[in-house]
Design a protein around this motif. Structure first.
Motif, short mmCIF file in Angstrom:
data_model
loop_
_atom_site.label_atom_id
_atom_site.label_comp_id
_atom_site.label_asym_id
_atom_site.label_seq_id
_atom_site.Cartn_x
_atom_site.Cartn_y
_atom_site.Cartn_z
N ASP A 153 0.83 -1.22 0.00
CA ASP A 153 0.04 -0.05 0.12
C ASP A 153 0.84 1.35 0.16
O ASP A 153 0.55 2.27 -0.70
N PRO A 201 -4.79 4.29 -9.37
CA PRO A 201 -5.68 3.88 -7.94
C PRO A 201 -4.49 3.76 -6.85
O PRO A 201 -3.27 3.98 -7.17
N VAL A 202 -5.02 3.49 -5.81
CA VAL A 202 -4.28 3.12 -4.59
C VAL A 202 -4.55 1.81 -4.27
O VAL A 202 -5.56 1.03 -4.84
N VAL A 204 -5.19 -0.88 -1.32
CA VAL A 204 -5.75 -1.15 0.10
C VAL A 204 -5.61 -2.46 0.57
O VAL A 204 -6.40 -3.37 -0.29
N SER A 232 -6.73 -2.87 -5.63
CA SER A 232 -6.44 -1.71 -5.95
C SER A 232 -7.71 -1.13 -6.66
O SER A 232 -8.54 -1.65 -7.22
N VAL A 233 -8.09 0.11 -6.06
CA VAL A 233 -9.34 0.84 -6.33
C VAL A 233 -9.00 2.25 -6.91
O VAL A 233 -7.97 2.83 -6.17
N ARG A 235 -10.55 6.50 -7.81
CA ARG A 235 -11.41 7.31 -7.17
C ARG A 235 -12.99 7.11 -7.61
O ARG A 235 -13.46 7.71 -6.85
N ALA A 262 -12.70 -2.54 1.27
CA ALA A 262 -11.53 -1.91 0.46
C ALA A 262 -12.01 -0.50 -0.20
O ALA A 262 -11.39 0.44 -0.09
N LYS A 263 -13.04 -0.87 -0.96
CA LYS A 263 -13.73 0.21 -1.74
C LYS A 263 -14.11 1.45 -0.70
O LYS A 263 -13.77 2.41 -1.09
N SER A 266 -10.94 2.95 0.62
CA SER A 266 -10.25 3.68 -0.34
C SER A 266 -10.57 5.02 -0.65
O SER A 266 -9.71 5.87 -0.82
N GLU A 267 -11.80 5.30 -0.66
CA GLU A 267 -12.25 6.74 -0.72
C GLU A 267 -11.67 7.64 0.37
O GLU A 267 -11.18 8.60 -0.08
N ILE A 270 -7.88 7.92 -0.36
CA ILE A 270 -7.64 8.80 -1.76
C ILE A 270 -7.87 10.26 -1.38
O ILE A 270 -6.81 10.97 -1.87
#
Length: 285
Positions: A153, A201-202, A204, A232-233, A235, A262-263, A266-267, A270
């Motif tokens: 990460d 993406p980032v 998580v 990986s997600v 924005r 994770a989604k 990730s918000e 990010i």
């Protein structure tokens, strides 16, 4: 390898089950994040990212190349990871090589959709100069300076920050009358185009300890894991890649739940990373 007593292991697992980790965080809470840009002047873009006691330096080098035959309308990105022996005693010798390869492959899969770059989370078409003839090749290097867990990460975050710092030189192209001849290119030393990181993406990673899973695990927490899933997600909340490590199998319903978590996480990550990038850019001006 982290050496823990049975009491310490029980304390870590018990805390996670009760949503109170040893450093005071909740299960889905990241450690403190700090960001610096432009740390390597010779590179087209670079960044230093600290996530707790884990520290990563990422750099981006852009060179003109030729698109592959399979993807004549796309540029190319290569990702390499190096684990400094000073970051962790286990990084000395072959331990470092194996982990570096594992992390490089995982990043390639999560950020680029595999070695081919097909289905890449990063827009490779933006790197094309002349379709089928000239493109930009980006070489991304990640150096693990200090290791205290959650390397994947942290590496992905450092790469995203380094790409946001990357300027691609403007290219003027002179096309010859004969289509089979190589075009002449003039690379500017003064004009640069900012690399678009909106689709980058980032990652998580959800680490399963006992019946619960956590984000941003420390080395001690990772030593108690049964498995981990890295998602990986971008924005827009789209899943761009997924990789799993650890020997324990996971029920499909658990994996779907981990992806959903994770989604959601990730918000926030990010938004926090974007804020840190803006602060770093303002400080550099």
């Amino acid at each position: 390898m982290v050496g823990l007593s049975e009491g310490e292991k029980h304390f870590i697992r018990g805390g996670i089950s009760q949503d109170i980790r040893t450093d005071g965080r909740r299960r889905l809470q990241f450690r403190a994040l700090s960001v610096e840009t432009g740390v390597i002047p010779q590179a087209n873009g670079s960044a230093r990212v600290r996530l707790g006691a884990t520290e990563i330096i990422a750099s981006v080098k852009a060179e003109l190349g030729k698109p592959s035959i399979l993807h004549p309308d796309k540029g190319k990105i290569s990702i390499f990871v190096d684990c400094s022996p000073t970051a962790e005693p286990t990084f000395e010798g072959r331990g470092s090589e194996e982990l570096s390869t594992e992390l490089s492959v995982a990043l390639q899969r999560c950020l680029l959709g595999g070695k081919s770059g097909a289905g890449a989370a990063i827009d490779l078409s933006s790197l094309i100069v002349v379709e089928g003839k000239v493109c930009w090749d980006l070489y991304i290097d990640g150096l693990v300076v200090s290791s205290d867990g959650n390397l994947l990460d942290a590496l992905a975050a450092a790469i995203k920050v380094a790409l946001s710092d990357t300027g691609i030189p403007k290219v003027n192209v002179s096309l010859s009358a004969a289509s089979d001849e190589e075009p002449e290119v003039d690379v500017s030393d003064e004009e640069f185009l900012q690399f678009d990181t909106s689709s980058v993406p980032v990652i998580v990673t959800l680490t399963k300890v006992g019946r619960r899973y956590i984000v941003d695990a420390t080395s001690e927490e990772e030593s108690q894991m049964s498995s981990a899933v890295s998602v990986s997600v971008n924005r827009n909340g789209q899943v761009c890649g997924l990789t799993k490590r650890g020997g324990a199998g996971l029920d499909p319903s658990v994996i779907f739940d981990m992806i959903s978590v994770a989604k959601h996480v990730s918000e926030q990550f990010i938004a926090h990373l974007d804020s840190k990038i803006s602060e770093a850019e303002a400080a550099a001006e």
